[in-house]
Design a protein around this motif. Structure first.
Motif, PDB file in Angstrom:
ATOM      1  N   THR A   1      19.208  27.167  54.753  1.00 11.51           N
ATOM      2  CA  THR A   1      18.154  28.114  54.516  1.00 11.51           C
ATOM      3  C   THR A   1      18.736  29.750  54.549  1.00 11.51           C
ATOM      4  O   THR A   1      19.146  29.885  55.732  1.00 11.51           O
ATOM      5  N   ASP A   2      18.386  30.640  53.573  1.00  8.61           N
ATOM      6  CA  ASP A   2      18.891  31.694  53.618  1.00  8.61           C
ATOM      7  C   ASP A   2      18.083  32.627  54.666  1.00  8.61           C
ATOM      8  O   ASP A   2      16.764  32.871  54.491  1.00  8.61           O
TER       9      ASP A   2
ATOM     10  N   ALA B   1      14.758  38.273  63.029  1.00  7.76           N
ATOM     11  CA  ALA B   1      14.093  37.516  64.186  1.00  7.76           C
ATOM     12  C   ALA B   1      14.957  36.333  64.569  1.00  7.76           C
ATOM     13  O   ALA B   1      14.844  35.910  65.780  1.00  7.76           O
ATOM     14  N   THR B   2      15.801  35.735  63.719  1.00  4.73           N
ATOM     15  CA  THR B   2      16.543  34.504  63.900  1.00  4.73           C
ATOM     16  C   THR B   2      17.813  34.395  63.485  1.00  4.73           C
ATOM     17  O   THR B   2      18.050  35.189  62.287  1.00  4.73           O
TER      18      THR B   2
ATOM     19  N   GLY C   1      23.819  34.327  54.608  1.00  4.54           N
ATOM     20  CA  GLY C   1      22.924  33.566  53.797  1.00  4.54           C
ATOM     21  C   GLY C   1      23.539  32.126  53.472  1.00  4.54           C
ATOM     22  O   GLY C   1      23.880  31.610  54.270  1.00  4.54           O
ATOM     23  N   THR C   2      23.274  32.055  52.097  1.00  6.96           N
ATOM     24  CA  THR C   2      23.782  30.614  51.870  1.00  6.96           C
ATOM     25  C   THR C   2      25.257  30.318  51.368  1.00  6.96           C
ATOM     26  O   THR C   2      25.900  29.651  50.976  1.00  6.96           O
ATOM     27  N   THR C   3      25.712  31.859  51.535  1.00  6.67           N
ATOM     28  CA  THR C   3      27.361  31.754  51.027  1.00  6.67           C
ATOM     29  C   THR C   3      27.996  31.664  52.661  1.00  6.67           C
ATOM     30  O   THR C   3      27.648  32.395  53.719  1.00  6.67           O
ATOM     31  N   ALA C   4      29.049  30.658  52.588  1.00  7.29           N
ATOM     32  CA  ALA C   4      29.566  30.361  53.693  1.00  7.29           C
ATOM     33  C   ALA C   4      30.423  31.516  54.435  1.00  7.29           C
ATOM     34  O   ALA C   4      31.086  31.827  53.787  1.00  7.29           O
ATOM     35  N   THR C   5      30.607  31.284  55.745  1.00 12.71           N
ATOM     36  CA  THR C   5      31.406  32.425  56.542  1.00 12.71           C
ATOM     37  C   THR C   5      32.378  31.521  57.140  1.00 12.71           C
ATOM     38  O   THR C   5      32.289  30.463  57.703  1.00 12.71           O
ATOM     39  N   SER C   6      33.823  32.157  57.040  1.00 11.26           N
ATOM     40  CA  SER C   6      34.691  31.305  57.542  1.00 11.26           C
ATOM     41  C   SER C   6      34.871  31.419  59.061  1.00 11.26           C
ATOM     42  O   SER C   6      34.201  32.319  59.771  1.00 11.26           O
ATOM     43  N   LEU C   7      35.082  30.112  59.833  1.00  8.55           N
ATOM     44  CA  LEU C   7      35.204  30.083  60.996  1.00  8.55           C
ATOM     45  C   LEU C   7      36.598  30.566  61.607  1.00  8.55           C
ATOM     46  O   LEU C   7      36.791  30.595  62.837  1.00  8.55           O
TER      47      LEU C   7
ATOM     48  N   PHE D   1      36.477  22.116  55.056  1.00 11.94           N
ATOM     49  CA  PHE D   1      35.232  21.569  55.916  1.00 11.94           C
ATOM     50  C   PHE D   1      34.391  22.665  55.736  1.00 11.94           C
ATOM     51  O   PHE D   1      34.437  23.771  56.326  1.00 11.94           O
ATOM     52  N   ILE D   2      33.236  22.040  55.108  1.00 14.62           N
ATOM     53  CA  ILE D   2      31.983  23.201  55.022  1.00 14.62           C
ATOM     54  C   ILE D   2      30.834  22.512  55.833  1.00 14.62           C
ATOM     55  O   ILE D   2      30.228  21.785  55.122  1.00 14.62           O
ATOM     56  N   PHE D   3      30.423  23.562  56.713  1.00 11.17           N
ATOM     57  CA  PHE D   3      29.237  22.902  57.527  1.00 11.17           C
ATOM     58  C   PHE D   3      28.110  23.577  56.991  1.00 11.17           C
ATOM     59  O   PHE D   3      28.030  24.991  56.760  1.00 11.17           O
ATOM     60  N   THR D   4      26.922  22.876  56.841  1.00 11.40           N
ATOM     61  CA  THR D   4      25.618  23.497  56.604  1.00 11.40           C
ATOM     62  C   THR D   4      24.767  23.092  57.564  1.00 11.40           C
ATOM     63  O   THR D   4      24.523  22.169  57.668  1.00 11.40           O
TER      64      THR D   4
END
Length: 353
Positions: free
Chosen positions: A161-162, A168-169, A245-251, A323-326
């Motif tokens: 969820t975006d 606050a979270t 948001g719903t765009t993945a961030t590199s680990l 590997f895309i973690f959601t």
């Protein structure tokens, strides 16, 4: 042609040192060459004479040519042929010469620190357009087509969820590990003609195999982009995946200090070009914190750790896996993007209940 010198050229787009690169980096490292003279066509179990052994071939920026010394010449005898095998970088790889029963081989051991891991490349001696087997003076320049014998891993994460606008979270990744039972090798031996890794039932990576943090002050480190958080008193070393948001961030660290390209994890493949036989042969354990702000300096935290089966067919030789973690409040879902030759991609979805 009598007394015709042997020249070399390369055709490759390669990655090395855990980062994206092109043939320019290959030129910087140089290549090693093994070559064998035969009467008639080369045979794995046939007689062969060593023609070159770990020959160092380097790129000359002045002449714009691959050069070595002393120069060797094509054999002039009737039906005399030479077969060539190449590898790069010349360091970290231990070649073994061919004999009457075996092809040349290279031995390779993964480095201890993930940031220092390198992507090795080897020539494909039987490539359709750059075949380097059974060559004669009429063949012209020896042109090596390089391929990736390892498997490449990238990891990114996003929230289901975006919450990028939610002040606050936030969600923070705190750790990632690979779990396996005698699947991920630390050492391997590659046949340079068949381009297959020999079975190794003794030398394995630890399980769990923890991915460690990048340190811009010390290259004896990992590639996870962990940094101290600064959110409502939460300061854990972690990766904030909320802002995207719903765009993945590199680990993994991107464009590390002194580099202009991205980092990857390079591992020995499982079952060569087949990959893992079953779902769950390799698992991923991911730890994350869901942090709720209660004041500017205080928070409430939920720490979660999940272990998920990766699908069958991952960690293939010459394949790039993302590997895309959601991450949601109650579950993590996974996608696996597979680039079979650092090229086309296939998606696999996995859900953690």
């Amino acid at each position: 042609e009598v007394n015709k010198p042997i020249g070399f050229d390369t055709y490759a787009s390669v990655q090395t040192r855990g980062i994206e690169a092109d043939i320019e980096l290959l030129k910087g490292d140089g290549i090693g060459v093994m070559a064998y003279q035969t009467t008639g066509d080369y045979s794995t179990t046939g007689a062969k004479s060593e023609f070159m052994n770990k020959e160092s071939v380097d790129w000359n920026n002045t002449t714009s040519k691959w050069e070595y010394a002393p120069v060797k010449f094509w054999p002039a005898g009737t039906n005399e042929k030479v077969s060539f095998f190449a590898y790069s970088p010349p360091y970290d790889i231990t070649p073994t010469s061919a004999d009457a029963s075996n092809n040349p081989k290279i031995a390779y051991t993964l480095r201890d620190y993930q940031y220092q891991m390198i992507d090795i490349v080897v020539s494909n001696p039987e490539d359709a357009t750059n075949n380097t087997m059974n060559m004669t003076s009429a063949s012209g320049t020896v042109k090596f087509k390089f391929m990736h014998p390892l498997t490449r891993v990238d990891m990114v994460a996003k929230t289901g969820t975006d919450i990028s606008k939610n002040s606050a979270t936030k969600v923070f990744i705190t750790g990632v590990s690979l779990i396996h039972t005698s699947k991920l090798n630390k050492k391997g031996t590659l046949d340079m003609k068949t381009l297959t890794w020999a079975d190794n039932t003794t030398d394995y990576l630890a399980s769990p195999y923890a991915l460690t943090a990048y340190d811009n002050q010390n290259n004896e480190c990992g590639i996870l982009n962990l940094t101290a958080a600064n959110f409502a008193g939460y300061t854990t070393s972690s990766i904030d995946i909320s802002a995207g948001g719903t765009t993945a961030t590199s680990l993994f660290i991107k464009k590390a200090s002194g580099q202009n390209t991205d980092e990857f994890l390079f591992l020995l493949p499982v079952n060569n070009g087949t990959g893992t036989a079953n779902a769950g042969d390799v698992k991923v354990k991911i730890a994350y914190d869901i942090v709720n702000k209660t004041s500017d300096t205080t928070h409430a935290k939920s720490s979660v750790e999940k272990t998920v089966d990766l699908p069958a067919g991952v960690f293939k030789k010459g394949s790039a896996h993302k590997f895309i973690f959601t991450i949601g409040l109650n579950a993590i879902t996974f996608d696996v993007n597979t680039d079979a030759s650092w090229g086309a991609e296939t998606d696999n979805s996995i859900t953690v209940q």
